[in-house]
Write an enzyme that holds these catalytic residues in place. Structure first.
Site, PDB file in Angstrom:
ATOM      1  N   HIS A  80       0.819  -0.818  -0.031  1.00 50.52           N
ATOM      2  CA  HIS A  80      -0.085  -0.005   0.137  1.00 50.52           C
ATOM      3  C   HIS A  80       0.732   1.459  -0.177  1.00 50.52           C
ATOM      4  O   HIS A  80       0.363   2.642   0.633  1.00 50.52           O
ATOM      5  CB  HIS A  80      -0.774   0.076   1.474  1.00 50.52           C
ATOM      6  CG  HIS A  80      -1.953  -1.465   1.370  1.00 50.52           C
ATOM      7  ND1 HIS A  80      -2.631  -1.548  -0.229  1.00 50.52           N
ATOM      8  CD2 HIS A  80      -2.601  -1.633   1.779  1.00 50.52           C
ATOM      9  CE1 HIS A  80      -3.616  -2.835  -0.183  1.00 50.52           C
ATOM     10  NE2 HIS A  80      -3.477  -2.529   1.255  1.00 50.52           N
TER      11      HIS A  80
ATOM     12  N   HIS B 214      -9.975   0.736   0.970  1.00 54.11           N
ATOM     13  CA  HIS B 214      -9.546  -0.031   1.337  1.00 54.11           C
ATOM     14  C   HIS B 214     -10.680  -0.318   2.835  1.00 54.11           C
ATOM     15  O   HIS B 214     -11.030  -0.011   4.266  1.00 54.11           O
ATOM     16  CB  HIS B 214      -8.624  -0.437   2.400  1.00 54.11           C
ATOM     17  CG  HIS B 214      -7.819  -1.482   2.429  1.00 54.11           C
ATOM     18  ND1 HIS B 214      -8.958  -2.423   3.150  1.00 54.11           N
ATOM     19  CD2 HIS B 214      -6.462  -1.934   2.041  1.00 54.11           C
ATOM     20  CE1 HIS B 214      -8.058  -4.068   3.733  1.00 54.11           C
ATOM     21  NE2 HIS B 214      -6.607  -3.338   3.009  1.00 54.11           N
TER      22      HIS B 214
ATOM     23  N   GLU C 274     -11.284  -4.714  -3.033  1.00 47.47           N
ATOM     24  CA  GLU C 274     -10.761  -3.934  -3.248  1.00 47.47           C
ATOM     25  C   GLU C 274     -10.658  -4.058  -4.382  1.00 47.47           C
ATOM     26  O   GLU C 274      -9.457  -4.715  -5.367  1.00 47.47           O
ATOM     27  CB  GLU C 274      -9.411  -4.028  -2.610  1.00 47.47           C
ATOM     28  CG  GLU C 274      -9.510  -3.895  -1.113  1.00 47.47           C
ATOM     29  CD  GLU C 274      -8.331  -4.263  -0.361  1.00 47.47           C
ATOM     30  OE1 GLU C 274      -7.104  -3.500  -0.465  1.00 47.47           O
ATOM     31  OE2 GLU C 274      -8.753  -4.933   0.209  1.00 47.47           O
TER      32      GLU C 274
END
Length: 357
Positions: free
Chosen positions: A107, A181, A323
């Site tokens: 991320h 998320h 996601e």
């Protein structure tokens, strides 16, 4: 349609955060300019009140102190994992943060977009009303090349479609992959093991022991990963414990043909759903549409004991994430759908969460 803006809190550096509420008279969502974070999605309940179907925190301070779970927030410049915390473009190697198992990047690394205040404003578009967020990610931030101009827009329309759109331009070639998320629980409490899920997907990405794609695709047919026919999330989860954390190919991806991004008209066309999540107790349904090749199914395997909204202590499998994104480690897998944004191009990723209740 009503959009309101209120003060949400102040960070330790003096920056002020705002909270926006977008209400179409039937459902609503709240989002803050701290990390473009969805703090709540509210659907009507039989009691006449509304249930919040998102996990997260009741206050700004909760999100500030969030231990990397990214509840409802944006992740980028490259969501999911990049193997070896490195990639190369035109022969030049770029090194990233090793924030995942001390080996890989997850991320975006340690400098997270979900812990930044974004410029924000209320907008009205053809897709509904909502909030637009902007920031410039400077060349070298998180280790990625290029000054990236990022625009994120969340809108709601009268059909109960929550649309998330991410647009990026860069003055250097750079990997780009944005998603949100959000942790969904359509019941509003308990686990999601009785939620039914249907996904139009033939494959999951094969991964190694550190969850980095090997480059192969695994057919889901006849396995615990097969959701082409709707089934409860709990039906086969014991076979994949601690739970699902897999990137599925979307209905727009075919192993035997070149990836072609679907057109705008596909996003809410009948049968074009990449995923359909349903809570049988409340009859709430969320359909997921996207123009991205992958969708990460994550069954909230690591939230046990986390104290969230109104003091609620979350349990493992207390939510599910869907996601939409590029394939993990795509910068290092040349046969994966391209994730490199070149100067003069526009990255335009779109996700629609469509609710019925």
């Amino acid at each position: 349609m009503k959009v309101t803006k209120t003060y949400y809190g102040t960070l330790s550096n003096g920056e002020k955060a705002n909270l926006y509420t977008v209400d179409n008279g039937k459902m609503s969502f709240c989002v803050t300019d701290f990390g473009c974070t969805l703090t709540g999605i509210f659907l009507p309940a039989k009691s006449g009140k509304k249930d919040d179907i998102l996990l997260g925190y009741s206050t700004l301070d909760g999100f500030v102190r969030c231990p990397g779970l990214s509840f409802g927030s944006i992740v980028g410049r490259f969501a999911n994992r990049i193997g070896g915390a490195a990639f190369s473009i035109d022969g030049k190697v770029y090194l990233l943060d090793k924030n995942d198992n001390d080996i890989n990047t997850l991320h975006g690394g340690f400098t997270r977009y979900d812990h930044m205040i974004w410029k924000s404003r209320i907008v009205s578009t053809k897709n509904g009303k909502g909030v637009e967020f902007k920031r410039t990610s400077p060349d070298g931030e998180q280790g990625f090349p290029g000054n990236a101009e990022i625009t994120v827009t969340y809108t709601l329309n009268d059909k109960n479609d929550l649309r998330l759109e991410y647009k990026v331009t860069s003055d250097k070639a750079t990997p780009v992959n944005f998603t949100n998320h959000a942790y969904f629980n359509l019941h509003g409490s308990g686990t999601v093991l009785n939620h039914t899920l249907q996904m139009n997907s033939e494959y999951t990405l094969d991964v190694d022991e550190k969850l980095i794609p090997t480059g192969k695709l695994n057919p889901v047919k006849g396995t615990a990963f097969d959701f082409n026919t709707a089934k409860t999330l709990g039906k086969d989860i014991e076979e994949v414990m601690p739970g699902y954390d897999n990137c599925y190919t979307t209905c727009w991806y075919s192993k035997d043909s070149e990836w072609v991004e679907p057109t705008e008209e596909c996003f809410t066309a009948p049968g074009a759903e990449c995923a359909v999540l349903t809570d049988p107790e409340t009859s709430r349904t969320m359909k997921v549409y996207t123009n991205q090749p992958g969708i990460q199914l994550y069954s909230a395997n690591w939230i046990e004991g986390v104290q969230g909204k109104l003091g609620t202590v979350y349990k493992r499998h207390g939510a599910v994430c869907l996601e939409t994104q590029a394939f993990p480690d795509a910068p290092n897998k040349i046969h994966f759908p391209n994730s490199i944004l070149n100067p003069g191009e526009v990255y335009d990723a779109i996700t629609v969460y469509s609710f019925t209740f």
